[in-house]
Design a protein around this motif. Sequence first.
Motif, PDB file in Angstrom:
ATOM      1  N   UNK A  57       0.735  -1.346  -0.019  1.00 57.94           N
ATOM      2  CA  UNK A  57      -0.230  -0.071   0.029  1.00 57.94           C
ATOM      3  C   UNK A  57       0.857   1.278   0.006  1.00 57.94           C
ATOM      4  N   UNK A  58       2.121   1.305  -0.331  1.00 58.06           N
ATOM      5  CA  UNK A  58       3.007   2.438  -0.470  1.00 58.06           C
ATOM      6  C   UNK A  58       3.086   2.893  -1.711  1.00 58.06           C
ATOM      7  N   UNK A  59       3.169   4.245  -1.606  1.00 60.49           N
ATOM      8  CA  UNK A  59       3.410   4.879  -3.206  1.00 60.49           C
ATOM      9  C   UNK A  59       4.804   5.549  -3.405  1.00 60.49           C
ATOM     10  N   UNK A  60       5.279   5.403  -4.308  1.00 58.86           N
ATOM     11  CA  UNK A  60       6.404   5.960  -4.909  1.00 58.86           C
ATOM     12  C   UNK A  60       6.088   6.888  -5.976  1.00 58.86           C
ATOM     13  N   UNK A  61       6.183   8.261  -5.516  1.00 55.94           N
ATOM     14  CA  UNK A  61       5.647   9.156  -6.797  1.00 55.94           C
ATOM     15  C   UNK A  61       6.602   9.433  -7.731  1.00 55.94           C
ATOM     16  N   UNK A  62       6.251  10.350  -8.839  1.00 55.97           N
ATOM     17  CA  UNK A  62       6.790  10.500  -9.970  1.00 55.97           C
ATOM     18  C   UNK A  62       8.320  11.094 -10.011  1.00 55.97           C
ATOM     19  N   UNK A  63       9.257  10.708 -10.331  1.00 55.66           N
ATOM     20  CA  UNK A  63      10.536  11.264 -10.456  1.00 55.66           C
ATOM     21  C   UNK A  63      11.483  10.706  -9.139  1.00 55.66           C
ATOM     22  N   UNK A  75      17.574  -0.194   1.129  1.00 60.22           N
ATOM     23  CA  UNK A  75      16.497   0.879   1.532  1.00 60.22           C
ATOM     24  C   UNK A  75      15.294   0.153   1.599  1.00 60.22           C
ATOM     25  N   UNK A  76      14.627   0.187   2.873  1.00 56.88           N
ATOM     26  CA  UNK A  76      13.381  -0.281   3.169  1.00 56.88           C
ATOM     27  C   UNK A  76      12.531   0.865   3.177  1.00 56.88           C
ATOM     28  N   UNK A  77      11.215   0.721   2.663  1.00 56.87           N
ATOM     29  CA  UNK A  77       9.921   1.674   2.779  1.00 56.87           C
ATOM     30  C   UNK A  77       8.787   0.793   3.269  1.00 56.87           C
ATOM     31  N   UNK A  78       8.472   1.055   4.515  1.00 58.79           N
ATOM     32  CA  UNK A  78       7.446   0.054   5.097  1.00 58.79           C
ATOM     33  C   UNK A  78       6.155  -0.031   4.410  1.00 58.79           C
ATOM     34  N   UNK A  79       4.960  -0.027   5.104  1.00 58.19           N
ATOM     35  CA  UNK A  79       3.657  -0.342   4.550  1.00 58.19           C
ATOM     36  C   UNK A  79       3.047   0.952   4.698  1.00 58.19           C
ATOM     37  N   UNK A  80       2.095   1.454   3.780  1.00 57.48           N
ATOM     38  CA  UNK A  80       1.357   2.738   4.002  1.00 57.48           C
ATOM     39  C   UNK A  80       2.234   3.775   3.874  1.00 57.48           C
ATOM     40  N   UNK A  81       3.057   3.977   3.274  1.00 54.55           N
ATOM     41  CA  UNK A  81       3.826   5.216   3.034  1.00 54.55           C
ATOM     42  C   UNK A  81       3.748   5.921   1.771  1.00 54.55           C
ATOM     43  N   UNK A  82       3.590   7.241   1.986  1.00 56.63           N
ATOM     44  CA  UNK A  82       3.852   8.216   0.973  1.00 56.63           C
ATOM     45  C   UNK A  82       4.944   9.115   0.639  1.00 56.63           C
TER      46      UNK A  82
END
Length: 179
Positions: A57-63, A75-82
């Motif tokens: 449920x995470x989003x890695x936005x444009x660019x 690099x770790x990005x957890x859940x529900x991260x914008x």
Amino acid sequence: MSGLIVPFNGFVPKIDSTAFIAPNATLIGEVEIGAHCGIWFGAVLRGDGPGIKIGDNSNIQDGTVIHVTARGRGTVVGRNVTVGHLALLHACEVQDDAFIGMHSTVLDNAVVESGAMVAAGAVVPPRKVVRRGELWAGNPAVKMRDLTEQDIEGFKRAAAHYVTLANAYRDGGKLKAAE
């Protein structure tokens, strides 16, 4: 699945079937994308050393650019991260339910704890810890204030919105009418 998927050093990016990968996003090497994620236009995730993991449920936005260090830090990005447009995450950890503002940078061995926020344009130096419930801003980033319940609810709304948007793009580019 879409985007440029590049095997490297024996690793092929692993992408959950429910994720949306924009056609011009690039995923290289040891990269894992969780369920209902959005990897948006022009994002580059280069896992050519240790891996990159993006939680459900995470989003890695444009660019946005996400990278690792040659010295063994992924690099770790957890859940529900914008993660906002044009951000840079380098060999760091962003825990569940955090918010990374547009054009911000989080550097080597920094940690953004669950429920914390890095403001737009901020630069979190190496080895710093953005604690739960804090907003950090500036260059170098420092604590500006404690987050409010409204802030935290906004993070949840943003993450949910991007799950809906990613699903719409994945399913042909049309939002479904509200029920």
